[in-house]
Design an enzyme around this catalytic site. Structure first.
Site, mmCIF file in Angstrom:
data_model
loop_
_atom_site.group_PDB
_atom_site.id
_atom_site.type_symbol
_atom_site.label_atom_id
_atom_site.label_comp_id
_atom_site.label_asym_id
_atom_site.label_seq_id
_atom_site.Cartn_x
_atom_site.Cartn_y
_atom_site.Cartn_z
ATOM 1 N N ASP A 175 -12.199 -10.290 -1.179
ATOM 2 C CA ASP A 175 -13.770 -10.397 -0.569
ATOM 3 C C ASP A 175 -14.335 -9.431 -1.264
ATOM 4 O O ASP A 175 -14.145 -8.264 -1.756
ATOM 5 C CB ASP A 175 -13.590 -9.988 0.967
ATOM 6 C CG ASP A 175 -12.695 -8.806 1.494
ATOM 7 O OD1 ASP A 175 -12.674 -7.927 0.680
ATOM 8 O OD2 ASP A 175 -12.445 -8.591 2.622
ATOM 9 N N ASN A 211 2.285 -5.236 -3.188
ATOM 10 C CA ASN A 211 0.810 -5.432 -3.014
ATOM 11 C C ASN A 211 -0.147 -4.212 -2.667
ATOM 12 O O ASN A 211 0.489 -3.436 -2.033
ATOM 13 C CB ASN A 211 0.734 -6.257 -1.720
ATOM 14 C CG ASN A 211 -0.533 -7.091 -1.507
ATOM 15 O OD1 ASN A 211 -1.268 -7.760 -2.624
ATOM 16 N ND2 ASN A 211 -1.098 -6.872 -0.530
ATOM 17 N N GLU A 258 0.820 -1.177 -0.128
ATOM 18 C CA GLU A 258 0.052 -0.190 0.045
ATOM 19 C C GLU A 258 0.820 1.247 0.031
ATOM 20 O O GLU A 258 0.363 2.116 0.871
ATOM 21 C CB GLU A 258 -0.994 0.028 1.254
ATOM 22 C CG GLU A 258 -1.680 -1.289 1.255
ATOM 23 C CD GLU A 258 -2.728 -1.034 2.656
ATOM 24 O OE1 GLU A 258 -2.906 -0.557 3.523
ATOM 25 O OE2 GLU A 258 -3.920 -1.946 2.273
ATOM 26 N N HIS A 291 -10.327 -5.996 -2.548
ATOM 27 C CA HIS A 291 -11.684 -5.729 -1.555
ATOM 28 C C HIS A 291 -12.631 -5.066 -2.201
ATOM 29 O O HIS A 291 -12.458 -3.808 -2.498
ATOM 30 C CB HIS A 291 -10.959 -5.050 -0.417
ATOM 31 C CG HIS A 291 -10.133 -5.750 0.557
ATOM 32 N ND1 HIS A 291 -10.193 -6.905 1.315
ATOM 33 C CD2 HIS A 291 -8.571 -5.368 0.585
ATOM 34 C CE1 HIS A 291 -9.170 -7.128 1.717
ATOM 35 N NE2 HIS A 291 -8.266 -6.247 1.505
ATOM 36 N N GLU A 297 -6.299 -10.709 -1.489
ATOM 37 C CA GLU A 297 -7.060 -10.524 -0.244
ATOM 38 C C GLU A 297 -8.634 -10.717 -0.780
ATOM 39 O O GLU A 297 -9.143 -9.607 -0.051
ATOM 40 C CB GLU A 297 -6.601 -9.016 0.476
ATOM 41 C CG GLU A 297 -4.993 -9.215 1.013
ATOM 42 C CD GLU A 297 -4.667 -7.782 1.678
ATOM 43 O OE1 GLU A 297 -5.537 -7.115 2.146
ATOM 44 O OE2 GLU A 297 -3.561 -7.745 1.846
HETATM 45 C C1 XIL Z 1 -6.346 -6.266 7.932
HETATM 46 C C2 XIL Z 1 -6.947 -7.584 9.012
HETATM 47 O O1 XIL Z 1 -7.785 -8.205 8.378
HETATM 48 C C3 XIL Z 1 -7.542 -6.750 10.049
HETATM 49 O O2 XIL Z 1 -7.735 -8.079 11.070
HETATM 50 C C4 XIL Z 1 -6.710 -5.667 11.039
HETATM 51 O O3 XIL Z 1 -7.371 -5.216 11.867
HETATM 52 C C5 XIL Z 1 -6.499 -4.597 9.907
HETATM 53 O O4 XIL Z 1 -5.943 -5.319 8.695
HETATM 54 N N1 XIL Z 1 -4.897 -4.678 3.366
HETATM 55 C C6 XIL Z 1 -4.188 -5.471 4.027
HETATM 56 C C7 XIL Z 1 -4.360 -6.375 5.042
HETATM 57 O O5 XIL Z 1 -3.060 -5.464 3.612
HETATM 58 O O6 XIL Z 1 -3.292 -6.502 6.160
HETATM 59 C C8 XIL Z 1 -5.560 -5.851 6.036
HETATM 60 O O7 XIL Z 1 -5.997 -6.737 7.079
HETATM 61 C C9 XIL Z 1 -6.622 -5.373 5.105
HETATM 62 C C10 XIL Z 1 -6.409 -4.206 4.187
#
Ligand code: XIL
Length: 302
Positions: free
Chosen positions: A237, A169, A127, A206, A235
């Site tokens: 969802d 990422n 990020e 996401h 990641e």
């Molecule tokens: C999130 C986790 O799922 C949570 O449990 C935590 O509180 C915050 O981080 N991008 C990422 C992940 O790269 O590491 C994040 O994970 C979600 C967004």
């Protein structure tokens, strides 16, 4: 095949899941995770605050619990993450300049060295780009140490674990026409041209109604792959339910399968009740551990 992992393997890919160490004592959770997935990402346990709570005092027990669960169950591991503006330990949040740069590089080296030989791919940097139309780097304490902090992190990671694939990422990099996507693309292109060691780009993926799956996703993945890197959905969802959610999941799988170098998909949790999204139902299993329409769509698409 009848599971996500085995079906993905038939296509030369993996299908992964984010695992929360605190849920490894939940047998419904571990039964599903063990049956369906063949790649594991620690949801929080390998982040900077978890692995270096005090400067130069490393703590690997929580990460080890997940890595050992994965390896003993025949799964591979994505390392997440070595350098990030978020979830930094307090001591690092208060650092700047050369001291922070050296602390970050020491962190990358020590953590990647500790896990050497056990990691399929590392999210070396997470990020680092800003949202919106600027195409700029995200402002952070790490960015303020100098624009070359990302390549410095990648070089340190390569030296520490030459066998791991090294990934950049990020999120909101799915739509090819977005400035953030273009900016990450230009960084990867520059790294490849100058020999900075980068092997893969992770797309967090996401999605929700305000940030839907773009219909040019395949184009985005293919354009990155054409730079000479693997691409991975890291990641995934998708907020929603029923057939609309299922169709979006299907589209993601189809976009990945259409790109030879898209070699894996990871969902960010097992059941809806395990999701980091406090409300909503963005995953493939419901809170009772039952397969959703989205699961069926993914399995059918693989
Ligand atoms: C999130 C986790 O799922 C949570 O449990 C935590 O509180 C915050 O981080 N991008 C990422 C992940 O790269 O590491 C994040 O994970 C979600 C967004």
């Amino acid at each position: 095949a009848t599971t996500l992992g085995a079906s993905a393997a038939e296509r030369g890919r993996y299908f992964g899941v984010a695992i929360a160490g605190g849920r490894l004592s939940d047998t419904q959770y571990t039964t599903i995770a063990n049956r369906e997935f063949n790649m594991v990402t620690a949801e929080n346990e390998m982040k900077l605050d978890a692995t270096e709570p005090n400067q130069n005092q490393f703590s690997f027990s929580s990460g080890d619990r997940i890595v050992n669960w994965a390896i003993s169950n025949g799964k591979q591991v994505r390392g997440h993450t070595l350098a990030w503006h978020s979830q930094q330990p307090g001591w690092m949040q208060n650092m700047s300049g050369t001291a922070l740069r050296n602390a970050m590089l020491n962190h990358v080296t020590r953590v990647a060295t500790y896990y050497r030989g056990k990691i399929h791919s590392w999210d070396v940097v997470n990020e680092a780009f800003a949202d919106g139309s600027s195409g700029a780097r995200r402002d952070s304490n790490l960015q303020r140490t100098g624009n070359d902090w990302i390549e410095a992190a990648f070089r340190a990671a390569r030296a520490a674990d030459p066998g791991a694939k090294l990934c950049y990422n990020d999120y909101n990099t799915d739509n090819w026409s977005h400035a953030k996507t273009q900016a990450v693309y230009r960084m990867v292109q520059d790294f490849k041209q100058r020999g900075v060691p980068i092997d893969c780009v992770g797309f967090q993926a996401h999605f929700n109604s305000g940030n839907p799956v773009p219909n040019n996703y395949h184009t985005t993945l293919q354009n990155f792959a054409d730079l000479g890197v693997d691409v991975q959905i890291t990641e995934l969802d998708i907020e929603g339910s029923g057939s609309s959610q299922a169709e979006q999941y299907r589209g993601i799988v189809q976009a990945c399968l259409a790109v030879t170098r898209c070699n894996g998909i990871t969902v960010w949790g097992v059941r809806d009740s395990d999701s980091w999204r406090a409300s909503g139902t963005p995953l493939l299993f419901n809170g009772s551990g039952q397969k959703k329409a989205a699961y069926d769509a993914v399995l059918a698409a693989l």
